[in-house]
Design a protein around this motif. Structure first.
Motif, PDB file in Angstrom:
ATOM      1  N   ARG A 128      65.479 -46.619  -0.734  1.00 13.80           N
ATOM      2  CA  ARG A 128      65.983 -45.613  -1.668  1.00 13.80           C
ATOM      3  C   ARG A 128      67.061 -46.229  -2.549  1.00 13.80           C
ATOM      4  O   ARG A 128      67.806 -47.114  -2.107  1.00 13.80           O
ATOM      5  CB  ARG A 128      66.635 -44.433  -0.912  1.00 13.80           C
ATOM      6  N   LEU A 129      67.163 -45.739  -3.781  1.00 12.29           N
ATOM      7  CA  LEU A 129      68.309 -46.064  -4.613  1.00 12.29           C
ATOM      8  C   LEU A 129      69.360 -44.992  -4.354  1.00 12.29           C
ATOM      9  O   LEU A 129      69.075 -43.791  -4.477  1.00 12.29           O
ATOM     10  CB  LEU A 129      67.937 -46.092  -6.094  1.00 12.29           C
ATOM     11  N   ILE A 130      70.552 -45.417  -3.959  1.00 11.29           N
ATOM     12  CA  ILE A 130      71.631 -44.485  -3.647  1.00 11.29           C
ATOM     13  C   ILE A 130      72.832 -44.784  -4.535  1.00 11.29           C
ATOM     14  O   ILE A 130      73.245 -45.948  -4.661  1.00 11.29           O
ATOM     15  CB  ILE A 130      72.023 -44.584  -2.154  1.00 11.29           C
ATOM     16  N   GLN A 131      73.363 -43.729  -5.162  1.00  6.16           N
ATOM     17  CA  GLN A 131      74.573 -43.868  -5.977  1.00  6.16           C
ATOM     18  C   GLN A 131      75.774 -43.399  -5.158  1.00  6.16           C
ATOM     19  O   GLN A 131      75.764 -42.300  -4.600  1.00  6.16           O
ATOM     20  CB  GLN A 131      74.463 -43.056  -7.262  1.00  6.16           C
ATOM     21  N   PHE A 132      76.805 -44.241  -5.098  1.00  6.21           N
ATOM     22  CA  PHE A 132      77.977 -43.953  -4.271  1.00  6.21           C
ATOM     23  C   PHE A 132      79.147 -43.451  -5.101  1.00  6.21           C
ATOM     24  O   PHE A 132      79.370 -43.902  -6.237  1.00  6.21           O
ATOM     25  CB  PHE A 132      78.411 -45.215  -3.511  1.00  6.21           C
ATOM     26  N   THR A 133      79.890 -42.503  -4.530  1.00  9.77           N
ATOM     27  CA  THR A 133      81.163 -42.083  -5.114  1.00  9.77           C
ATOM     28  C   THR A 133      82.251 -42.258  -4.052  1.00  9.77           C
ATOM     29  O   THR A 133      82.013 -42.040  -2.862  1.00  9.77           O
ATOM     30  CB  THR A 133      81.119 -40.612  -5.574  1.00  9.77           C
ATOM     31  N   TYR A 134      83.422 -42.650  -4.502  1.00 10.00           N
ATOM     32  CA  TYR A 134      84.524 -42.957  -3.584  1.00 10.00           C
ATOM     33  C   TYR A 134      85.796 -43.098  -4.408  1.00 10.00           C
ATOM     34  O   TYR A 134      85.753 -43.183  -5.644  1.00 10.00           O
ATOM     35  CB  TYR A 134      84.243 -44.278  -2.844  1.00 10.00           C
ATOM     36  N   GLU A 135      86.903 -43.143  -3.710  1.00 13.17           N
ATOM     37  CA  GLU A 135      88.180 -43.433  -4.357  1.00 13.17           C
ATOM     38  C   GLU A 135      88.701 -44.739  -3.796  1.00 13.17           C
ATOM     39  O   GLU A 135      88.695 -44.955  -2.586  1.00 13.17           O
ATOM     40  CB  GLU A 135      89.189 -42.302  -4.096  1.00 13.17           C
ATOM     41  N   GLY A 136      89.157 -45.632  -4.693  1.00 12.50           N
ATOM     42  CA  GLY A 136      89.673 -46.918  -4.232  1.00 12.50           C
ATOM     43  C   GLY A 136      88.712 -48.052  -4.533  1.00 12.50           C
ATOM     44  O   GLY A 136      87.947 -48.003  -5.506  1.00 12.50           O
ATOM     45  N   ILE A 137      88.716 -49.060  -3.674  1.00 12.09           N
ATOM     46  CA  ILE A 137      87.892 -50.265  -3.877  1.00 12.09           C
ATOM     47  C   ILE A 137      86.724 -50.240  -2.900  1.00 12.09           C
ATOM     48  O   ILE A 137      86.925 -50.125  -1.687  1.00 12.09           O
ATOM     49  CB  ILE A 137      88.759 -51.536  -3.682  1.00 12.09           C
ATOM     50  N   PHE A 138      85.515 -50.336  -3.444  1.00  9.52           N
ATOM     51  CA  PHE A 138      84.301 -50.215  -2.631  1.00  9.52           C
ATOM     52  C   PHE A 138      84.298 -51.199  -1.459  1.00  9.52           C
ATOM     53  O   PHE A 138      84.001 -50.828  -0.321  1.00  9.52           O
ATOM     54  CB  PHE A 138      83.062 -50.420  -3.507  1.00  9.52           C
ATOM     55  N   GLU A 139      84.646 -52.468  -1.736  1.00  4.86           N
ATOM     56  CA  GLU A 139      84.603 -53.497  -0.689  1.00  4.86           C
ATOM     57  C   GLU A 139      85.545 -53.165   0.471  1.00  4.86           C
ATOM     58  O   GLU A 139      85.219 -53.417   1.632  1.00  4.86           O
ATOM     59  CB  GLU A 139      84.955 -54.877  -1.276  1.00  4.86           C
TER      60      GLU A 139
END
Length: 343
Positions: A128-139
């Protein structure tokens, strides 16, 4: 050429479940590709087989903690995803289990909402292609929530994430470790350089396609997934210098091998370059650059055992594997190593 031609019997207890405390104390089986002769050593004795002017090619990719366990927003059903390939706009190609629960529009929460993914497209059955949302730095979030994507045959929990990284891992992007490199310590690498051996660092981000089982009977019908690689000016110069001076190019791992063989020109030389490779090396392939290969023991009927068979011949490789089973070597990712080539 049939898939079954690359089968061998392996007792389950020989599959290494944990890394050794001292990386370089694993065993080393040396296989002469011309005669098929084998000898048994400890990995740190690899320096006896490396000569001044040779070039050792290492893959400096770094594994991301790509395994995430979350819950489906609305039902709390458990969903596990594996990050495979970064696209743009915070979209990743992922492997989702169970895939049937991940229809387009499905939202998955990780770490109590620290990271939220939405399925935006279906690639195939489980991807699946998944789009992520978050606050800060992904790594940083991934480092906190993610687990190392250990192969399914390793059932033990890994206590130290760094044991599934090489000591020279630098460029983040792999879904699996280039495991032949796990045997090297900083001290061993220093000793190798002191002997006058060039170390060329290349990068190939290992995808799970490398480990995808061959399901077709006729191996030439198998299709490899593409993986991103990069070779800089310095690495190309070191490899070309060894070739031009009649010295050997020794690849650490099948990923390093596939990178330089993908990028080689018809004269067996390299230029700085980057791109995607789908190269599938099996018996009959003529190597353009590689002379020797340091590698682990691979799964029966895998593309990786086909690659080593292209270098040393299927009969020699299977006989060496039979000897390794008899001598109780440790197999696969955390297992022992082989040196194959003109010894």
């Amino acid at each position: 050429m049939k898939r079954q031609d690359f089968y061998y019997e392996l007792p389950e207890e020989l599959i290494a479940q944990d890394p050794l405390e001292d990386r370089s104390s694993s065993r080393l089986l040396v296989l002469d590709k011309e005669s098929g002769a084998v000898s048994h050593h400890v990995f740190k004795e690899i320096t006896d087989y490396l000569h001044e002017g040779d070039c050792l090619v290492i893959n400096d990719t770094k594994v991301i903690p790509a395994r995430l366990i979350g819950s489906k927003v609305g039902t709390e059903a458990k969903i596990e995803i594996l990050l495979l390939k970064r696209k743009e706009n915070n979209i990743w190609e992922t492997l989702v289990k169970p895939g049937k629960k991940a229809k387009i529009g499905t939202k998955i929460s990780f770490g109590e909402g620290l990271l939220v993914g939405e399925v935006v497209d279906i690639v195939d059955e489980g991807n699946r292609l998944i789009q992520f949302t978050y606050e800060g730095i992904f790594e940083e979030i991934l480092d906190k929530l993610g687990q190392m994507p250990l192969p399914p045959y390793i059932t033990h929990q890994l206590e130290d994430k760094n044991r599934y990284q090489t000591v020279y891992a630098t460029h983040t992007g792999s879904a699996a470790a280039p495991t032949a490199g796990l045997h090297f310590t900083p001290e061993l690498l220093e000793e190798i350089e002191r002997k006058g051996i060039d170390i060329a660092r290349i990068t190939l981000h290992v995808g799970l396609g490398t480990f995808r089982p061959v399901k077709v009977d006729e191996i030439t019908e198998h299709h490899m997934h593409s993986e991103f690689f990069q070779i800089d000016e310095e690495a190309a110069m070191k490899i070309n210098r060894a070739k031009d001076s009649g010295k050997r190019v020794i690849c650490v791992g099948t990923t390093s091998c596939r990178t330089i063989e993908s990028a080689a020109d018809e004269t067996g030389h390299l230029k700085a370059c980057s791109g995607w490779t789908e190269i599938f090396i099996y018996p009959g392939y003529q190597f353009k650059i590689l002379d020797c290969l340091i590698t682990n023991f691979h799964l029966p009927e895998s593309t990786l055992i086909m690659l080593v068979s292209a270098l040393a011949g299927r009969e020699h490789v299977l006989a060496a594997y039979e000897e390794a089973v008899k001598e109780r070597y440790r197999f696969f990712s955390f297992g022992d190593a082989m040196l194959i080539g003109e010894i």
